[in-house]
Design a protein around this motif. Structure first.
Motif, PDB file in Angstrom:
ATOM      1  N   UNK A  26     -57.112  29.679   3.797  1.00 55.83           N
ATOM      2  CA  UNK A  26     -58.310  28.901   4.103  1.00 55.83           C
ATOM      3  C   UNK A  26     -58.561  27.842   3.038  1.00 55.83           C
ATOM      4  N   UNK A  27     -58.253  28.171   1.791  1.00 53.87           N
ATOM      5  CA  UNK A  27     -58.454  27.200   0.714  1.00 53.87           C
ATOM      6  C   UNK A  27     -57.524  26.005   0.872  1.00 53.87           C
ATOM      7  N   UNK A  55     -58.946  22.808  13.775  1.00 55.34           N
ATOM      8  CA  UNK A  55     -58.938  23.559  15.036  1.00 55.34           C
ATOM      9  C   UNK A  55     -58.205  24.861  14.781  1.00 55.34           C
ATOM     10  N   UNK A  56     -58.926  25.959  14.833  1.00 56.29           N
ATOM     11  CA  UNK A  56     -58.310  27.261  14.602  1.00 56.29           C
ATOM     12  C   UNK A  56     -57.461  27.670  15.802  1.00 56.29           C
ATOM     13  N   UNK A  57     -56.687  28.738  15.633  1.00 55.07           N
ATOM     14  CA  UNK A  57     -55.842  29.231  16.725  1.00 55.07           C
ATOM     15  C   UNK A  57     -56.678  29.664  17.920  1.00 55.07           C
ATOM     16  N   UNK A  83     -50.934  27.478  17.656  1.00 53.02           N
ATOM     17  CA  UNK A  83     -51.004  27.166  16.226  1.00 53.02           C
ATOM     18  C   UNK A  83     -52.316  26.473  15.858  1.00 53.02           C
ATOM     19  N   UNK A  84     -52.793  26.787  14.671  1.00 53.13           N
ATOM     20  CA  UNK A  84     -53.944  26.082  14.131  1.00 53.13           C
ATOM     21  C   UNK A  84     -53.514  24.675  13.714  1.00 53.13           C
ATOM     22  N   UNK A  85     -54.465  23.780  13.706  1.00 48.99           N
ATOM     23  CA  UNK A  85     -54.113  22.393  13.411  1.00 48.99           C
ATOM     24  C   UNK A  85     -55.321  21.650  12.860  1.00 48.99           C
ATOM     25  N   UNK A  92     -46.048  18.932   2.591  1.00 54.34           N
ATOM     26  CA  UNK A  92     -47.042  19.841   2.027  1.00 54.34           C
ATOM     27  C   UNK A  92     -46.736  21.279   2.444  1.00 54.34           C
ATOM     28  N   UNK A  93     -46.967  22.236   1.578  1.00 57.81           N
ATOM     29  CA  UNK A  93     -46.630  23.646   1.895  1.00 57.81           C
ATOM     30  C   UNK A  93     -47.397  24.197   3.091  1.00 57.81           C
ATOM     31  N   UNK A  94     -48.627  23.740   3.290  1.00 62.32           N
ATOM     32  CA  UNK A  94     -49.436  24.294   4.376  1.00 62.32           C
ATOM     33  C   UNK A  94     -49.135  23.662   5.733  1.00 62.32           C
ATOM     34  N   UNK A  95     -48.309  22.639   5.770  1.00 58.29           N
ATOM     35  CA  UNK A  95     -48.070  21.878   7.010  1.00 58.29           C
ATOM     36  C   UNK A  95     -46.756  22.318   7.643  1.00 58.29           C
TER      37      UNK A  95
END
Length: 297
Positions: A73-74, A95-97, A122-124, A148-151
């Motif tokens: 979340x961070x 936009x959450x899953x 998938x969340x986006x 980016x690691x989160x992407x």
């Protein structure tokens, strides 16, 4: 002089009556022209709607940043704030899953989609841009986001627009070819009709020329009939295509409309009127050229 004018008027009236008596030949000619114009109008209808979809997506001004399942979340919050602070970005919405599932699986949706768990969607982060953002800036931003690691991935819809543009180019080429085919059909059908009508009215034409009628006077009814046949053929094609369009649009999937962002539309009024005018002009020109090549007129 008055007697000659009176006789000329009578003969003109006979010529118009003869034209009305050949309605079967003219109806067959109009039907043949309508078939040709239906093909051209159908191609133009496809091109019109493809252009609307392409313009809609080229002006969408948005991209979707798909997040990895392992993104915390961070990381998501930091990425969202960074995007909102980026020049050219007007909005970044997470936009959450679960939200993605609700958007895709609406009421009455396919049962297989409804059976999928939330983690299958998938969340986006939905990113909106300013209208003046260039394609190069958008592509550069997408490259930076992908590392980016989160992407997981970034979708800018550029490929979708390019494919639509290629498909639109093919539709324009097909419409051009069909326009040439329609031109040949108009020349062939109206030329044959004029020769047949002139043969059936040979006596009236000879009498008109004997009483002093000019070639222009004799040609005028035939040229007007050619223009009428061409315009009526184009108008009949538009009428048939309009009925078919209403039938298809009534069964069009509203979910697909929501996805594309564009509802199917019929030919614009200027295009429809242009087709009718084109049919009339081609008919008149063909009739005039056909009559000039014939020795009788």
């Amino acid at each position: 002089m008055q007697a000659a004018n009176l006789e000329g008027g009578r003969m003109r009236l006979r010529t118009w009556r003869a034209g009305r008596s050949d309605w079967r030949v003219q109806a067959l000619s109009i039907f043949s022209l309508s078939v040709a114009f239906v093909c051209l109008a159908s191609a133009l209808l496809v091109v019109t709607n493809l252009a609307a979809v392409r313009d809609r997506w080229s002006r969408a001004g948005r991209a979707t940043v798909y997040l990895r399942d392992s993104a915390s979340e961070t990381e998501v919050a930091d990425l969202q704030r960074a995007l909102e602070a980026t020049p050219g970005v007007t909005r970044a919405r997470h936009v959450s899953a679960a939200e993605a599932r609700r958007e895709v699986v609406s009421e009455g949706a396919d049962s297989m989609l409804a059976a999928l768990p939330p983690n299958a969607f998938p969340a986006s982060i939905e990113v909106s841009f300013e209208n003046d953002l260039s394609d190069d800036d958008l592509a550069s931003m997408a490259v930076k986001l992908r590392v980016l690691p989160a992407v997981e991935s970034v979708e800018t819809y550029a490929r979708w627009t390019e494919r639509l543009s290629a498909l639109l180019g093919g539709g324009v080429t097909a419409s051009t070819c069909l326009a040439l085919i329609v031109l040949c059909a108009v020349v062939s059908v109206i030329g044959s009709t004029m020769r047949l009508l002139l043969h059936r009215r040979k006596i009236e034409v000879e009498v008109l020329k004997l009483v002093g009628a000019t070639d222009g006077f004799v040609r005028r009814p035939f040229v007007l009939e050619g223009a009428t046949q061409g315009a009526a053929g184009a108008g009949g094609a538009l009428l048939v295509l309009g009925v078919l369009f209403l039938m298809v649009r009534g069964r069009f999937d509203q979910e697909l409309v929501s996805l594309l962002g564009v509802a199917p539309s019929f030919l614009p009024v200027p295009v429809a009127l242009g087709m009718v005018a084109l049919g009339g002009a081609l008919g008149a020109i063909t009739a005039l050229l056909t009559l000039r090549r014939m020795a009788a007129v």
